[in-house]
Structures are given as structure tokens and as C-alpha cells.
Motif scaffolding. Structure first.
Motif, PDB file in Angstrom:
ATOM      1  N   HIS A   4       6.131  -8.137 -10.505  1.00 48.05           N
ATOM      2  CA  HIS A   4       6.530  -8.297  -9.643  1.00 48.05           C
ATOM      3  C   HIS A   4       6.954  -6.499  -9.649  1.00 48.05           C
ATOM      4  N   SER A   5       7.534  -6.059  -7.942  1.00 49.33           N
ATOM      5  CA  SER A   5       8.723  -4.377  -7.909  1.00 49.33           C
ATOM      6  C   SER A   5      10.025  -4.857  -9.398  1.00 49.33           C
ATOM      7  N   PRO A   6       9.856  -3.611 -10.001  1.00 50.25           N
ATOM      8  CA  PRO A   6      11.397  -3.796 -10.852  1.00 50.25           C
ATOM      9  C   PRO A   6      12.434  -3.119 -10.359  1.00 50.25           C
ATOM     10  N   ILE A   7      12.432  -2.634  -9.001  1.00 50.40           N
ATOM     11  CA  ILE A   7      13.068  -1.632  -8.348  1.00 50.40           C
ATOM     12  C   ILE A   7      12.899  -2.278  -6.864  1.00 50.40           C
ATOM     13  N   ASP A   8      13.952  -1.206  -6.334  1.00 49.50           N
ATOM     14  CA  ASP A   8      13.574  -1.026  -4.805  1.00 49.50           C
ATOM     15  C   ASP A   8      13.475   0.128  -4.476  1.00 49.50           C
ATOM     16  N   GLY A   9      12.591  -0.259  -4.487  1.00 54.21           N
ATOM     17  CA  GLY A   9      11.965   1.071  -3.847  1.00 54.21           C
ATOM     18  C   GLY A   9      10.504   1.958  -2.990  1.00 54.21           C
ATOM     19  N   MET A  10      10.112   2.703  -3.141  1.00 61.31           N
ATOM     20  CA  MET A  10       8.608   2.725  -2.790  1.00 61.31           C
ATOM     21  C   MET A  10       7.227   3.359  -3.324  1.00 61.31           C
ATOM     22  N   VAL A  11       6.274   2.927  -2.647  1.00 56.26           N
ATOM     23  CA  VAL A  11       5.370   2.694  -3.120  1.00 56.26           C
ATOM     24  C   VAL A  11       4.529   4.077  -3.271  1.00 56.26           C
ATOM     25  N   ASP A  12       4.258   4.915  -3.901  1.00 58.28           N
ATOM     26  CA  ASP A  12       4.479   6.026  -3.873  1.00 58.28           C
ATOM     27  C   ASP A  12       2.558   6.325  -2.997  1.00 58.28           C
ATOM     28  N   GLN A  13       1.558   6.250  -4.362  1.00 56.75           N
ATOM     29  CA  GLN A  13       0.263   5.694  -4.655  1.00 56.75           C
ATOM     30  C   GLN A  13      -0.436   4.244  -4.850  1.00 56.75           C
ATOM     31  N   LYS A  14      -1.157   4.070  -4.384  1.00 52.82           N
ATOM     32  CA  LYS A  14      -1.745   1.901  -5.623  1.00 52.82           C
ATOM     33  C   LYS A  14      -3.700   3.159  -5.274  1.00 52.82           C
ATOM     34  N   PHE A  15      -3.345   2.228  -7.597  1.00 50.53           N
ATOM     35  CA  PHE A  15      -4.863   3.065  -7.977  1.00 50.53           C
ATOM     36  C   PHE A  15      -6.156   1.485  -7.888  1.00 50.53           C
ATOM     37  N   THR A  29       1.152  -1.043   0.251  1.00 46.36           N
ATOM     38  CA  THR A  29      -0.411   0.140   0.169  1.00 46.36           C
ATOM     39  C   THR A  29       0.879   1.112  -0.208  1.00 46.36           C
ATOM     40  N   ASP A  30       0.211   2.447   0.021  1.00 42.31           N
ATOM     41  CA  ASP A  30       0.921   3.656   0.122  1.00 42.31           C
ATOM     42  C   ASP A  30       2.027   3.869   1.080  1.00 42.31           C
ATOM     43  N   GLY A  31       2.884   4.213   0.758  1.00 43.67           N
ATOM     44  CA  GLY A  31       4.305   4.358   1.713  1.00 43.67           C
ATOM     45  C   GLY A  31       5.153   3.300   1.866  1.00 43.67           C
ATOM     46  N   ASP A  32       4.653   1.837   1.178  1.00 46.39           N
ATOM     47  CA  ASP A  32       5.574   0.441   2.051  1.00 46.39           C
ATOM     48  C   ASP A  32       6.900   0.344   1.197  1.00 46.39           C
ATOM     49  N   MET A  51       5.645   4.493  -8.719  1.00 43.57           N
ATOM     50  CA  MET A  51       6.246   3.718  -7.086  1.00 43.57           C
ATOM     51  C   MET A  51       8.002   5.119  -7.770  1.00 43.57           C
ATOM     52  N   HIS A  52       9.059   5.194  -7.024  1.00 38.71           N
ATOM     53  CA  HIS A  52      10.056   5.694  -7.608  1.00 38.71           C
ATOM     54  C   HIS A  52      11.243   5.331  -6.272  1.00 38.71           C
TER      55      HIS A  52
END
Length: 378
Positions: free
Chosen positions: A250-261, A78-81, A277-278
Motif C-alpha cells: 500500500h501507499s504510505p502517503i498521499d503522493g506521486m509515483v516517480d518511477q517503477k522498477f 505507473t510513473d506519474g500516477d 514516490m514522493h
């Protein structure tokens, strides 16, 4: 007046001042010195530093989208993970795809079993056909040799018949001898006729055995068609496996989830945006400098960055790129200026500054910052 006399006069005047007047004069001199120092610093900074508050933090925002359609069965973040590369983000229903994959695999197994049967049949047919051809050729050669032998016997019988015929007329030989000669000739003729028939039969059998070789060609053609069918099924299996894999995002990077839709239970279509995500370690500063400030800006110049969210905390960076196009060129609505009225306005050019992100990742995309570029480094 000499210097010494002027100095004595000055000390004499100071000695006449009261302590209060002396403090006042000292304060005035101190103030003048401070103002002078501030002016010197301001002039130095004015010519050697460029300050801009129209700047903000940027990052490559990655949009996670669906390649397939289906029902979302699970959303694990979710957001912020914070996520690691390869972590599962979203699961899309796979049941139908897995059933179709099982069906294709069963079809592949059936085709391969059929292929094995035809290959075994082909091996047997090849062996039996070659054996039949060899046997038929041997019989044909034997029949040919037999016919040659009977032909020689028949020829000998005919010669005996010709030789005995005058003798029987002159009664030089007995009727029994004549009958034996005639009977031998008839037997030789019959034997030769049978030998010819055997040759004809052997020829037919040889032709039939050779024709049976076509069965090998037919079986080989069936194997080629089966190989093509198996290749098609394997391609369909590969596509279905990719589709099933695409149903696990799957996540393509090590990063943060900014917003879910998306929420579990929703139906998604190909290309639909599921989350943003970024990578927090891959951020930079974009400062929009007026074109009049770009004269001495160069790549590699150091910069200090202050962030509104962290008063008193300083970040360091370096000019990484100076934009080639002013921001007005990206405007959605162009300004053709049809009226002819013109007001000259300094345009802004984006300057990218690489920033050293601390371990706690305080810089977040969208934050407003103020940059100070030291342009004394050319």
C-alpha cells in the motif's frame, strides 16, 4: 558673483542653446540619473540580498520495497500516477501463503477440539475421583467401626469362654451351654477376622482412589502442553497473516509515483526496490551557498525563488536551516593533498529553504532554481 547673477548667467546661456542641444543635455542628465539610481539599487541589493543559482528542489523520496519473495501478479500504478495513502500499489502472489494459513487454522481447530475433550474429561475425572475417594474413605471408616465392634464381641466371647471353662469342669453348666459358648467365641473370632480383612480392603481401595487423583494431574499436564501447542500455532498464524498482508503493498502517503522498477510476472525478493514516490506537498529548496556568503544568513529570513521551468513566475520561501557541514565533507574520495600544493577554494554549505508549494504542485524534485535571500532581516 552673487547667486542671482549666476542664475541669470546660466539662464542666459541656456537661452543661447538650440532646441537640439537642449534635448541632448536633457538626455545626458536623464542617463546620468538612471545610472546613479541603478548603482544605488545594486549597492542596496549587494549588501541586503544574496542571490544563488546553484539551488534545486528536493523532496523525501520514498522507496517502496518488498518484505517477502514471490511473483508479482499485479501492479496497479505507473510513473506519474497520483495515489492516496492506503491505495494498493503492487500485489504479490498469495496462493501458497493462504493455503499454509488454512492448514495452520485447521491445526488450531483440531488442537482446540482436543483441548475441549480433555477439559471435559478432566472435569469428569475430578468429580469421579473425589467421589471415589469420599466413598472409599466412608467404607474405610465403616470397616474400622465394624472391626472395633467385632473386637468387642470377640473380647466378650473370650471372657465368657474363660468363665465357663471351670464351670464345665465341675459340671456346673451343661455341655450344651459350653458348646454354645465355644461356638459363639469361634464365630466372634471369625467375624473379627472378616472385619480386619474388610478394613485392609477398604484401606487398599482408599489408597487406590487417592492414587487416581494422579489422573487429574496427568490431564492438567496434557492441557498445559496443548495450550503451549495452540500458542505456537497462533504465533505461526499471526506470522502468516502478516506475510499475506505484506504481499499487498500500500501507499504510505498521499503522493506521486516517480518511477517503477517492476512488471507483473517478475519474481521479487525481500528488500528489492519496486518503485519510487514522493509527497508533492513536502518539497523544499536546497541552495549551496559559498561560505563567504553565509555571514548574514539567518533562519527565518524570507527568500524569493525563480524556477527555470516557469519564467516570470515567482515563489516565496523562508530559510529553514543552515547546514553545519560543507559539502566537501561528503565527498566519496577525500583530498589529503599529499603534494603540499594548495589552492584556496571557497567551499559550499547547504541552506534549506522552506517553499510554499502552490495547489497545482509545480515544483518537482530535481528542478534547478535561483534563490534571492533577503538578509536585511536579522
Amino acid at each position: 558673483m552673487s547667486v542671482e547673477a549666476a542664475e541669470k548667467l546660466k539662464r542666459s546661456k541656456l537661452s543661447l542653446l538650440s532646441p537640439r542641444q537642449k534635448r541632448r543635455r536633457l538626455l545626458i542628465l536623464t542617463g546620468v540619473g538612471a545610472v546613479t539610481l541603478i548603482l544605488i539599487v545594486w549597492v542596496y541589493l549587494r549588501w541586503n540580498h544574496i542571490t544563488e543559482n546553484d539551488a534545486h528542489v528536493l523532496a523525501d523520496m520514498i522507496t517502496i520495497s518488498s518484505r517477502v519473495d514471490g511473483w508479482v501478479t499485479e501492479r496497479r500504478v505507473t510513473d506519474g500516477d497520483a495515489v492516496r495513502k492506503g491505495d494498493i500499489l503492487v500485489l504479490i502472489d498469495q496462493r501458497t501463503s493462504k493455503l499454509e494459513l488454512d492448514e495452520l487454522k485447521s491445526k488450531e481447530a483440531s488442537l482446540r477440539k482436543k483441548q475441549e475433550g480433555i477439559e471435559a474429561q478432566l472435569g469428569e475425572t475430578k468429580e469421579s475421583t473425589e467421589n471415589a475417594v469420599a466413598a472409599a474413605r466412608a467404607r474405610h471408616e465403616e470397616a474400622g467401626a465394624n472391626m472395633g465392634m467385632t473386637a468387642a464381641e470377640l473380647e466378650q466371647a473370650r471372657l465368657d469362654y474363660k468363665r465357663d471353662q471351670p464351670l464345665i469342669e465341675s459340671n456346673a453348666i451343661s455341655r450344651r451351654t459350653w458348646d454354645q459358648t465355644r461356638t459363639t467365641g469361634q464365630a466372634a473370632a471369625e467375624k473379627h477376622r472378616q472385619a480386619k480383612a474388610q478394613v485392609s480392603e477398604a484401606s487398599a481401595n482408599l489408597a487406590y482412589a487417592i492414587a487416581k487423583r494422579a489422573d487429574v494431574t496427568v490431564l492438567q499436564k496434557q492441557l498445559e502442553e496443548l495450550a503451549h501447542d495452540i500458542e505456537q500455532v497462533m504465533s505461526q498464524i499471526g506470522q502468516k497473516e502478516i506475510e499475506i498482508e505484506d504481499r499487498t503493498l500500500h501507499s504510505p502517503i498521499d503522493g506521486m509515483v516517480d518511477q517503477k522498477f517492476v512488471e507483473p510476472g517478475e519474481y521479487v525478493i525481500p528488500g528489492q526496490r519496486l518503485m519510487l514516490m514522493h509527497d508533492p506537498k513536502s518539497v523544499w529548496i536546497e541552495a549551496l551557498l559559498k561560505e563567504t556568503k553565509l555571514t548574514n544568513v539567518r533562519v527565518g529570513q524570507p527568500a524569493e525563488i525563480s524556477v527555470d521551468a516557469y519564467p516570470g513566475r515567482r515563489f516565496t520561501g523562508q530559510v529553514e536551516r543552515v547546514g553545519n557541514v560543507a559539502t566537501n565533507q561528503f565527498a566519496l574520495l577525500p583530498d589529503p593533498n599529499p603534494s603540499g600544493n594548495f589552492t584556496k577554494i571557497a567551499q559550499r554549505v547547504p541552506v534549506r529553504i522552506r517553499v510554499d508549494q502552490p495547489d497545482d504542485n509545480p515544483l518537482r524534485p530535481g528542478m534547478m532554481v535561483e534563490v534571492d535571500i533577503d538578509v536585511s532581516h536579522h
